[in-house]
Design an enzyme around this catalytic site. Sequence first.
Site, mmCIF file in Angstrom:
data_model
loop_
_atom_site.group_PDB
_atom_site.id
_atom_site.type_symbol
_atom_site.label_atom_id
_atom_site.label_comp_id
_atom_site.label_asym_id
_atom_site.label_seq_id
_atom_site.Cartn_x
_atom_site.Cartn_y
_atom_site.Cartn_z
ATOM 1 N N ASN A 214 2.871 -1.010 -3.222
ATOM 2 C CA ASN A 214 2.573 -0.295 -4.340
ATOM 3 C C ASN A 214 1.385 -0.697 -5.071
ATOM 4 O O ASN A 214 0.860 -1.688 -4.777
ATOM 5 C CB ASN A 214 3.597 0.267 -5.217
ATOM 6 N N GLU A 217 1.758 -3.954 -6.742
ATOM 7 C CA GLU A 217 1.901 -5.030 -5.775
ATOM 8 C C GLU A 217 0.496 -5.388 -5.293
ATOM 9 O O GLU A 217 0.412 -6.509 -4.986
ATOM 10 C CB GLU A 217 2.926 -4.643 -4.589
ATOM 11 N N ASP A 285 11.647 3.949 0.000
ATOM 12 C CA ASP A 285 12.278 3.644 1.226
ATOM 13 C C ASP A 285 12.013 4.793 2.105
ATOM 14 O O ASP A 285 11.705 5.078 3.166
ATOM 15 C CB ASP A 285 13.760 3.547 0.799
#
Length: 337
Positions: A214, A217, A285
């Site tokens: 993301n 990150e 996920d």
Amino acid sequence: MAAVLPARAIPTLAQLPLAFARRRVLLVGDLVADHYIYGQTDRVSREAPVLIVRHESSEVKLGGGANVAANVRSLSGQVTAVGVLGADEMGRALRKLFDEAGIQLSAVSARGVETETKTRILAGGLSTTRQQMLRLDRGQRGPLPPRLRRALVKRVEEAAKDADAVVVSDYGAGVVGDEMREALRKLAAEGLPVCVDSRYSLMAFSGVTVCKPNEPELQALVGRPLRTEEELVEAGHEVVRRLKCEALLVTRGRHGMALFDAAGGVDKIPVHGAKEAVDVTGAGDTVIAALSLGLAAGGSFGAAARLANVAGSLAVQKLGTATVARDELLGELRGAR
């Protein structure tokens, strides 16, 4: 003279999910028990300045890599999950949930290994919405024993023979170590799409097919703030070069996604739909599950990313750890045309 084979038709975005049921995805990662305890609270304890929660109910859901597998299955893909489960109550609960979901499980276990578990206590007053009050984490501390690591690699190598794509869900619980990363690099080098979502160690996955950080990150990976679109693009290309991957998909919340490729291209994908997110829990996920299935079904990086973008937008409209069904995705794709 050799016969000229007809070019394979490239599936459209709306056609890709129709092939999901014939595709098999191998999930490698940390299988987590999301354990929820629900209760009611109306007073403070005399023993300490804490609320007293009267237990009402509890449930266990597939979390972490197990939730990725659940999303692949919900999207109608066939999935085998490789990971670690303890011979404990939460391990037994996850095994039952895998069986009920139709997920093929290939889990290793050993004495002293505890199932990775996140216990959340949610409580509220008689007429109020429950709020999360506390989270208690349990699970493996430190690296797995060498015997278990070797067993996991063997299971992945065997299951990969029948897979159309591999998705890696690394939450830092020890399943994906150095030996496993080397095995995944070999699979990617052989042409099998390997899609990686790693919370803490993405830079250790050089040589795989696609990585999915993301935006925060990505910022941590380059070690500097990304205040402008130009800085974001520069950082994305830098990480692609350092990872030696074919593509990097950066999820950006309400700003959508950015897809970078090894040729220096960037594709900014706007957020799908106009609805505000209800709960972003587990949305990553859903995104990586849809991305891997899109690639397994023959889609390009761009098509698979757009499919994942739509699937993610559906996931954030649901409370808690949720999955998206293939028919939901198809309905949204048809409505968007």
